[in-house]
Design a protein around this motif. Structure first.
Motif, PDB file in Angstrom:
ATOM      1  N   LEU A  13       0.840  -1.195   0.000  1.00 47.02           N
ATOM      2  CA  LEU A  13       0.000   0.000   0.000  1.00 47.02           C
ATOM      3  C   LEU A  13       0.877   1.247   0.000  1.00 47.02           C
ATOM      4  N   LYS A  14       0.601   2.134  -0.938  1.00 49.42           N
ATOM      5  CA  LYS A  14       1.349   3.388  -1.008  1.00 49.42           C
ATOM      6  C   LYS A  14       1.021   4.245   0.217  1.00 49.42           C
ATOM      7  N   PRO A  15       2.030   4.842   0.864  1.00 44.71           N
ATOM      8  CA  PRO A  15       1.778   5.662   2.060  1.00 44.71           C
ATOM      9  C   PRO A  15       0.856   6.840   1.770  1.00 44.71           C
ATOM     10  N   TYR A  16      -0.072   7.094   2.704  1.00 44.60           N
ATOM     11  CA  TYR A  16      -0.947   8.259   2.575  1.00 44.60           C
ATOM     12  C   TYR A  16      -0.321   9.487   3.217  1.00 44.60           C
ATOM     13  N   GLY A  17       0.720   9.254   4.013  1.00 45.23           N
ATOM     14  CA  GLY A  17       1.405  10.370   4.658  1.00 45.23           C
ATOM     15  C   GLY A  17       2.495  10.940   3.773  1.00 45.23           C
ATOM     16  N   GLN A  18       3.308  11.819   4.347  1.00 43.65           N
ATOM     17  CA  GLN A  18       4.368  12.476   3.580  1.00 43.65           C
ATOM     18  C   GLN A  18       5.600  11.593   3.433  1.00 43.65           C
ATOM     19  N   THR A  19       5.770  10.644   4.346  1.00 38.00           N
ATOM     20  CA  THR A  19       6.948   9.774   4.269  1.00 38.00           C
ATOM     21  C   THR A  19       6.519   8.324   4.130  1.00 38.00           C
ATOM     22  N   GLY A  20       7.401   7.540   3.566  1.00 37.11           N
ATOM     23  CA  GLY A  20       7.105   6.129   3.382  1.00 37.11           C
ATOM     24  C   GLY A  20       7.914   5.241   4.295  1.00 37.11           C
ATOM     25  N   THR A  21       8.445   5.813   5.376  1.00 35.23           N
ATOM     26  CA  THR A  21       9.276   5.030   6.279  1.00 35.23           C
ATOM     27  C   THR A  21       8.423   4.104   7.128  1.00 35.23           C
ATOM     28  N   GLY A  22       9.058   3.071   7.656  1.00 37.32           N
ATOM     29  CA  GLY A  22       8.361   2.136   8.531  1.00 37.32           C
ATOM     30  C   GLY A  22       8.047   0.832   7.837  1.00 37.32           C
ATOM     31  N   ARG A  23       7.130   0.096   8.404  1.00 35.49           N
ATOM     32  CA  ARG A  23       6.787  -1.227   7.891  1.00 35.49           C
ATOM     33  C   ARG A  23       6.015  -1.150   6.574  1.00 35.49           C
ATOM     34  N   THR A  24       6.140  -2.208   5.791  1.00 37.88           N
ATOM     35  CA  THR A  24       5.359  -2.327   4.568  1.00 37.88           C
ATOM     36  C   THR A  24       3.953  -2.781   4.917  1.00 37.88           C
ATOM     37  N   LEU A  25       2.935  -2.096   4.379  1.00 40.08           N
ATOM     38  CA  LEU A  25       1.546  -2.493   4.572  1.00 40.08           C
ATOM     39  C   LEU A  25       1.056  -3.181   3.313  1.00 40.08           C
ATOM     40  N   LEU A  26       0.469  -4.363   3.473  1.00 32.33           N
ATOM     41  CA  LEU A  26      -0.042  -5.108   2.331  1.00 32.33           C
ATOM     42  C   LEU A  26      -1.561  -5.204   2.431  1.00 32.33           C
ATOM     43  N   THR A  66       3.060  -2.158  15.580  1.00 34.52           N
ATOM     44  CA  THR A  66       2.156  -3.265  15.256  1.00 34.52           C
ATOM     45  C   THR A  66       1.285  -3.673  16.439  1.00 34.52           C
ATOM     46  N   ALA A  67       1.494  -3.049  17.596  1.00 35.41           N
ATOM     47  CA  ALA A  67       0.693  -3.387  18.775  1.00 35.41           C
ATOM     48  C   ALA A  67       0.318  -2.117  19.529  1.00 35.41           C
ATOM     49  N   PRO A  68      -0.541  -1.249  18.935  1.00 32.85           N
ATOM     50  CA  PRO A  68      -0.949  -0.020  19.616  1.00 32.85           C
ATOM     51  C   PRO A  68      -1.798  -0.322  20.853  1.00 32.85           C
ATOM     52  N   VAL A  69      -2.073   0.715  21.650  1.00 27.22           N
ATOM     53  CA  VAL A  69      -2.771   0.518  22.922  1.00 27.22           C
ATOM     54  C   VAL A  69      -4.179  -0.030  22.746  1.00 27.22           C
ATOM     55  N   ASN A  70      -4.786   0.192  21.593  1.00 28.29           N
ATOM     56  CA  ASN A  70      -6.152  -0.282  21.366  1.00 28.29           C
ATOM     57  C   ASN A  70      -6.197  -1.557  20.540  1.00 28.29           C
ATOM     58  N   SER A  71      -5.165  -2.397  20.664  1.00 31.19           N
ATOM     59  CA  SER A  71      -5.122  -3.644  19.896  1.00 31.19           C
ATOM     60  C   SER A  71      -5.357  -4.870  20.773  1.00 31.19           C
ATOM     61  N   PHE A  72      -5.994  -5.870  20.174  1.00 30.74           N
ATOM     62  CA  PHE A  72      -6.195  -7.182  20.795  1.00 30.74           C
ATOM     63  C   PHE A  72      -5.375  -8.212  20.030  1.00 30.74           C
ATOM     64  N   MET A  73      -4.968  -9.272  20.712  1.00 31.86           N
ATOM     65  CA  MET A  73      -4.334 -10.392  20.022  1.00 31.86           C
ATOM     66  C   MET A  73      -5.329 -11.552  19.995  1.00 31.86           C
ATOM     67  N   LYS A  74      -5.486 -12.186  18.845  1.00 29.68           N
ATOM     68  CA  LYS A  74      -6.411 -13.298  18.717  1.00 29.68           C
ATOM     69  C   LYS A  74      -5.864 -14.519  19.436  1.00 29.68           C
ATOM     70  N   ASN A  75      -6.741 -15.191  20.187  1.00 33.59           N
ATOM     71  CA  ASN A  75      -6.321 -16.374  20.953  1.00 33.59           C
ATOM     72  C   ASN A  75      -5.737 -17.448  20.034  1.00 33.59           C
ATOM     73  N   GLY A  76      -4.599 -17.982  20.442  1.00 36.04           N
ATOM     74  CA  GLY A  76      -3.984 -19.087  19.716  1.00 36.04           C
ATOM     75  C   GLY A  76      -3.203 -18.681  18.481  1.00 36.04           C
ATOM     76  N   THR A  77      -3.154 -17.397  18.170  1.00 34.92           N
ATOM     77  CA  THR A  77      -2.399 -16.942  16.997  1.00 34.92           C
ATOM     78  C   THR A  77      -1.467 -15.813  17.412  1.00 34.92           C
ATOM     79  N   THR A 103       9.438  -6.288  10.071  1.00 37.57           N
ATOM     80  CA  THR A 103       8.157  -6.987  10.097  1.00 37.57           C
ATOM     81  C   THR A 103       7.144  -6.261   9.222  1.00 37.57           C
ATOM     82  N   ASP A 104       6.501  -6.999   8.314  1.00 40.78           N
ATOM     83  CA  ASP A 104       5.470  -6.417   7.461  1.00 40.78           C
ATOM     84  C   ASP A 104       4.107  -6.571   8.125  1.00 40.78           C
TER      85      ASP A 104
END
Length: 426
Positions: A13-26, A66-77, A103-104
């Motif tokens: 995914l092409k960055p919507y912000g001004q910079t393209g640094t960081g992880r690759t989003l697919l 990849t793990a912001p404060v409002n994120s959940f992790m799915k059980n078993g994965t 990490t992508d």
């Protein structure tokens, strides 16, 4: 004939912000089209524009974390997560899909939950205004996707944004009518000011068992249900959002909202987020430990300069849950003495703390016989049992749901309310 479903393909995914640094989003072609549409809408100053902007910003934020404060992790994965907001959810996976060292992030699904928020079945932020003609507090037509400054509440030190967090309430309208009394601390000038400016309500939907205004809390003590945990994660995201905009915010929780607020602060503390003393909390009629809340607010560098940051009626919920059987005030004092008091002021603070402990000890002696009986029956200490014995009689009135909706300035307020109900039949 091959009837196997076609494999889902992803591309960067092409960055919507001004910079393209960081992880690759697919993303899939379908989600790319959806996000491109949101990007165009986000450039239009409107409620829909703010909503679209919050989605594109949330997606872009995954490039950095990849793990912001409002994120959940799915059980078993170990690599499947979901970030939740008041109007949408983003499910994603992490891994080195391109084989590089970074990490992508692969966007699995983008779910719009706006209707759930509007039907009050999902935690969300609402703007509340006072209608002079009807003399009632009214909610906005749609929930707010982003906590932002307004002309009336610019989020400055002089005029901070006011946000209420409800606990036990029948519905959103009921919560909206209760919170102003607590946000204004029961002061008439403050209520009038709030009527002019309005406020934000972070609405936490209540389950059927929660509608008795705290009577069911004993069964759930120490446990956080799914809605409360989801609400805490969304609230933590709004607190971080305010921090990134350098806004001053006052968060006021009522009843069980204290658990949601405390959990949100703990989530921020886990990410070592510091709020630079631009946000503060007030717990009103709280049903969870204000000692835990004190630890959490200090851990994220909230404004702790106000000595009166909590208030409660002497109800059963507040006594056992909020005050930890009467010991929370002493615990807060000791914690402040040891960890948050400059050396040159420790002697004075020590004297105050000892005096507070001495008063509790005298009360224990006065109720010795009953305290021993309670301690034996319930397996608690004599100090806790004696405080419990003396307080039980005065807690019953304050625990009646219909008598603890408004802010109480003294323990006599519930008695006055009950007298009015008897005399005026209302």
């Amino acid at each position: 004939m091959n009837n196997a479903p076609a494999a889902i393909t992803y591309s960067g995914l092409k960055p919507y912000g001004q910079t393209g640094t960081g992880r690759t989003l697919l993303v899939t072609a379908q989600h790319r089209q959806l996000l491109d549409g949101f990007k165009k809408i986000s450039e239009i100053p409107s409620s829909e524009g703010y909503y679209a902007q919050s989605i594109t910003k949330a997606v872009e934020s995954l490039r950095g974390c990849t793990a912001p404060v409002n994120s959940f992790m799915k059980n078993g994965t170990p690599n499947r997560r979901c970030i939740v907001f008041s109007g949408f959810e983003i499910e994603y996976e992490t891994g080195s899909y391109y084989g590089g060292p970074q990490t992508d992030v692969i966007i699995v699904d983008i779910r719009i939950t706006k209707k759930q928020s509007q039907t009050e079945s999902k935690p969300a932020l609402w703007n509340i205004e006072y209608n002079v003609d009807s003399e009632e507090w009214e909610k906005s037509s749609k929930p707010e996707p982003i906590l932002r400054a307004t002309e009336k509440l610019p989020g400055t030190k002089v005029k901070p944004i006011k946000v209420g967090i409800n606990g036990y309430a029948n519905n959103l309208d009921h919560a909206a009518s209760m919170l102003p009394s607590h946000i204004s601390r029961g002061e008439e000038p403050a209520i009038n000011s709030l009527k002019n400016s309005g406020y934000n309500l972070f609405y936490v939907p209540q389950s059927g068992s929660s509608l008795k205004a705290g009577w069911s809390f004993l069964r759930d003590l120490g446990r956080t249900n799914r809605i409360e945990l989801e609400a805490a994660r969304i609230l933590a995201a709004h607190m971080k959002e305010a921090h990134e905009q350098e806004l001053y915010v006052e968060w006021t929780s009522h009843r069980g909202g204290s658990k949601v607020l405390t959990t949100a602060m703990k989530l921020l503390a886990q990410r070592s987020i510091k709020l630079q003393k631009k946000q503060q909390i007030f717990l009103s009629d709280h049903t969870s430990s204000h000692f835990e809340a004190d630890i959490a607010r200090r851990a994220i560098d909230m404004d702790t300069s106000f000595s009166k940051w909590y208030n409660s009626t002497p109800g059963i919920s507040q006594f056992i849950g909020g005050k930890a059987l009467g010991s929370a005030e002493l615990c807060c004092s000791i914690n402040e003495l040891l960890n948050h008091t400059p050396n040159e002021k420790r002697i004075e603070k020590l004297i105050d703390t000892v005096a507070q402990g001495k008063e509790t000890y005298i009360k224990t002696i006065q109720n010795g016989t009953l305290a021993v009986t309670l301690a034996t029956k319930f397996g608690i200490t004599i100090a806790f049992a004696s405080t419990l014995a003396k307080t039980l009689g005065s807690t019953i009135l304050a625990s009646i749901p219909s008598l603890n909706e408004n802010y109480h300035k003294s323990s006599l307020d519930p008695v006055k309310q009950l007298t009015k109900k008897i005399v005026y039949r209302k």
